[in-house]
Write a protein that holds these residues in place. Structure first.
Motif, PDB file in Angstrom:
ATOM      1  N   ARG A  81       0.832  -1.190   0.000  1.00 53.82           N
ATOM      2  CA  ARG A  81       0.000   0.000   0.000  1.00 53.82           C
ATOM      3  C   ARG A  81       0.878   1.256   0.000  1.00 53.82           C
ATOM      4  O   ARG A  81       1.818   1.365   0.772  1.00 53.82           O
ATOM      5  N   LYS A  82       0.573   2.199  -0.894  1.00 57.65           N
ATOM      6  CA  LYS A  82       1.322   3.454  -0.973  1.00 57.65           C
ATOM      7  C   LYS A  82       0.435   4.606  -0.519  1.00 57.65           C
ATOM      8  O   LYS A  82      -0.665   4.784  -1.038  1.00 57.65           O
ATOM      9  N   GLU A  83       0.913   5.356   0.447  1.00 59.89           N
ATOM     10  CA  GLU A  83       0.141   6.465   1.005  1.00 59.89           C
ATOM     11  C   GLU A  83       0.974   7.742   0.981  1.00 59.89           C
ATOM     12  O   GLU A  83       2.206   7.709   0.955  1.00 59.89           O
ATOM     13  N   GLY A  84       0.284   8.874   0.991  1.00 57.10           N
ATOM     14  CA  GLY A  84       0.958  10.165   1.086  1.00 57.10           C
ATOM     15  C   GLY A  84       1.350  10.734  -0.260  1.00 57.10           C
ATOM     16  O   GLY A  84       1.138  10.125  -1.318  1.00 57.10           O
ATOM     17  N   ALA A  85       1.942  11.931  -0.192  1.00 60.56           N
ATOM     18  CA  ALA A  85       2.304  12.657  -1.414  1.00 60.56           C
ATOM     19  C   ALA A  85       3.791  12.570  -1.728  1.00 60.56           C
ATOM     20  O   ALA A  85       4.309  13.352  -2.525  1.00 60.56           O
ATOM     21  N   VAL A  86       4.509  11.622  -1.109  1.00 52.35           N
ATOM     22  CA  VAL A  86       5.959  11.538  -1.283  1.00 52.35           C
ATOM     23  C   VAL A  86       6.362  11.101  -2.683  1.00 52.35           C
ATOM     24  O   VAL A  86       7.531  11.225  -3.067  1.00 52.35           O
ATOM     25  N   PHE A  87       5.422  10.602  -3.473  1.00 54.58           N
ATOM     26  CA  PHE A  87       5.749  10.127  -4.818  1.00 54.58           C
ATOM     27  C   PHE A  87       5.593  11.215  -5.876  1.00 54.58           C
ATOM     28  O   PHE A  87       5.801  10.963  -7.064  1.00 54.58           O
TER      29      PHE A  87
END
Length: 503
Positions: free
Chosen positions: A73-79
């Motif tokens: 699961r990928k969360e947040g705006a770090v990408f």
């Protein structure tokens, strides 16, 4: 054309390598695949605006972004930053070779500015493990990430600066930090000092034993006796953080977004949650796995004031972390483990009105009210608290001078050094085998302990904890053996007046 850029996602306080693959082809749509959260899916709007604001061309074609491995699961705006760079690469404005052997992370604003992220130290640690040579991230996170050696860290303020660096790497120098300058221990960092506390010598002695051996404690006494004041001074007598402890504590605060611009934590944390705290806020969890107060107190002190006022369910979740020194959180969408090696210090009144057995004030509580009040704390939880400390009312005749924290801390450090040389851990963390080897009792001491076990109806866990506390008291006196006086003091601290604790 498909371009892959390396990035990282957080899983607890650990980081996991993520590959951002982007393909630009015929069409007019935009897709993100790979178990992306809502903030990741919204990145199109931020990335498109940031690319345009930086003077670059946003492709008006079909753009497919894949975040691999897809099962995480990928969360947040770090990408945002790696997605923007992969789009520029897939559209021919950058080449894959320019971004090879680099890891990118960062949130983009609409005008292309890089915003700070959480968990930069964890990302840097994982990048070094993966053999990455260069880490590019927001400038505000650069000092934190640069604490990791053998990794070139570059901090930038905008997307345009990152692209300029990729086109000409020689125009920027990696961020360098002096660990010894950032990581220092100064007594002045702890403003609360024991010299401010008049009297209460028995409590100070108990807190010194707690600090020396890493034990848990419970203070019981009427209002106004200085329980909260004493608790706030406990971190100041704990041994200084060593570098591995400081880095691990920093990672927790970074993931929680509470590092406040510091490159590294230099003093032991002190957490004092309000009694209305929820169990999730205390142990961690939530829709996105975040550390709770017990993990934020890692390598420091967790202070629970007015202990019986906490919800029973909240207190019971402490039992596992107190034994295992970590907390495992399992949810439908994730399973993480947070470290939770803290010293628990709790405080409470002896009854609802607070004046049971007070020498000058009359208690207005009924026996039933006192029993109900005390029963809010379960026996298994009390059993896991090594020291039960009686805090008596302060009188005007108390001494006007008091020992300062620095003097007490020196004795604590000396005792801890003995423990680390002997077993490699503080006394509170000794295993059964270590306890058997390093806490042997003489015949008379064994008889006294056996008698105390029968008289006070103590559990087997209490037996081990009395031995550990006795070992700590002996270490404070630099005694190789546990003498009768050491054992008697440990028993006295374990068996507080049964009028308080007896059910």
């Amino acid at each position: 054309m498909t371009v892959a850029v390396k990035s990282a996602a957080l899983a607890g306080i650990e980081a996991v390598m993520i590959e951002v693959e982007t393909r630009v082809c015929a069409g007019v749509s935009y897709f993100i695949v790979g178990l992306a959260g809502e903030a990741v899916k919204e990145s199109l709007f931020r990335v498109e605006s940031a690319i345009s604001s930086g003077g670059f061309d946003m492709p008006r074609q079909k753009i497919l972004v894949s975040l691999a491995p897809a099962g995480i699961r990928k969360e947040g705006a770090v990408f945002d930053l790696p997605i923007a760079l992969s789009i520029l690469g897939a559209s021919g404005q950058l080449t894959p070779e320019q971004m090879a052997d680099m890891l990118f992370t960062g949130e983009l604003s609409l005008n292309g500015k890089l915003r700070p992220i959480k968990g930069a130290l964890s990302v840097a640690t994982e990048a070094r493990k993966a053999g990455i040579k260069h880490l590019i991230l927001p400038k505000e996170n650069a000092n934190e990430a640069a604490m990791v050696s053998d990794l070139a860290v570059y901090g930038f303020e905008t997307l345009g600066e990152v692209v300029k660096f990729l086109n000409d790497p020689a125009q920027a120098q990696p961020v360098m930090v002096q660990q010894q300058e950032l990581f220092h221990q100064a007594d002045s960092l702890y403003e609360a000092d024991f010299s401010d506390v008049r009297g209460q010598e028995n409590v100070k002695r108990a807190l010194e034993i707690m600090a020396a051996g890493g034990h848990n404690g419970l203070m019981i006494g009427p209002p106004g006796t200085g329980k909260t004041m004493l608790a706030a001074r406990l971190p100041g007598i704990l041994p200084p953080l060593n570098l591995p402890e400081a880095l691990e504590t920093t990672r927790i605060y970074s993931v929680a977004g509470q590092l406040d611009g510091m490159g590294i934590m230099t003093q032991r944390p002190f957490r004092s949650p309000h009694h209305t705290v929820s169990d999730i806020a205390l142990v961690g969890g939530g829709p996105i796995a975040m550390p709770g107060d017990i993990s934020m107190a890692h390598n420091g002190v967790l202070f629970l004031d007015e202990l019986p006022e906490f919800k029973r369910r909240v207190l019971e979740v402490l039992r596992q972390p107190l034994e295992e020194r970590q907390v495992a959180i399992s949810r439908a969408s994730y399973s993480v483990t947070f470290p939770a090696n803290f010293v628990l210090l709790a405080a409470m009144n002896p009854c609802p009105c607070g004046y049971f057995r007070h020498p000058h004030r009359k208690c207005t509580c009924t026996p039933q009210a006192i029993r109900t009040y005390m029963s809010k704390i379960s026996g298994p939880l009390l059993d896991r608290i090594d020291l039960h400390i009686a805090v008596k009312p302060v009188t005007m005749e108390m001494a006007q001078t008091a020992e300062n924290s620095k003097s007490i801390r020196q004795r604590v450090i000396a005792a801890r050094n003995l423990q680390m040389d002997r077993a490699g851990v503080c006394n509170a963390l000794m295993t059964a085998a270590m306890l058997k080897e390093f806490s042997r009792l003489g015949k008379m001491q064994q008889e006294v302990l056996n008698q105390a076990m029968v008289q006070h109806k103590l559990s087997a866990r209490s037996y081990d904890r009395i031995l550990k506390v006795a070992r700590t008291i002996a270490d404070l006196e630099h005694s190789q053996n546990i003498d009768l006086a050491h054992l008697a003091e440990a028993i006295g601290l374990r068996c507080l007046d049964k009028d308080y604790l007896n059910r």
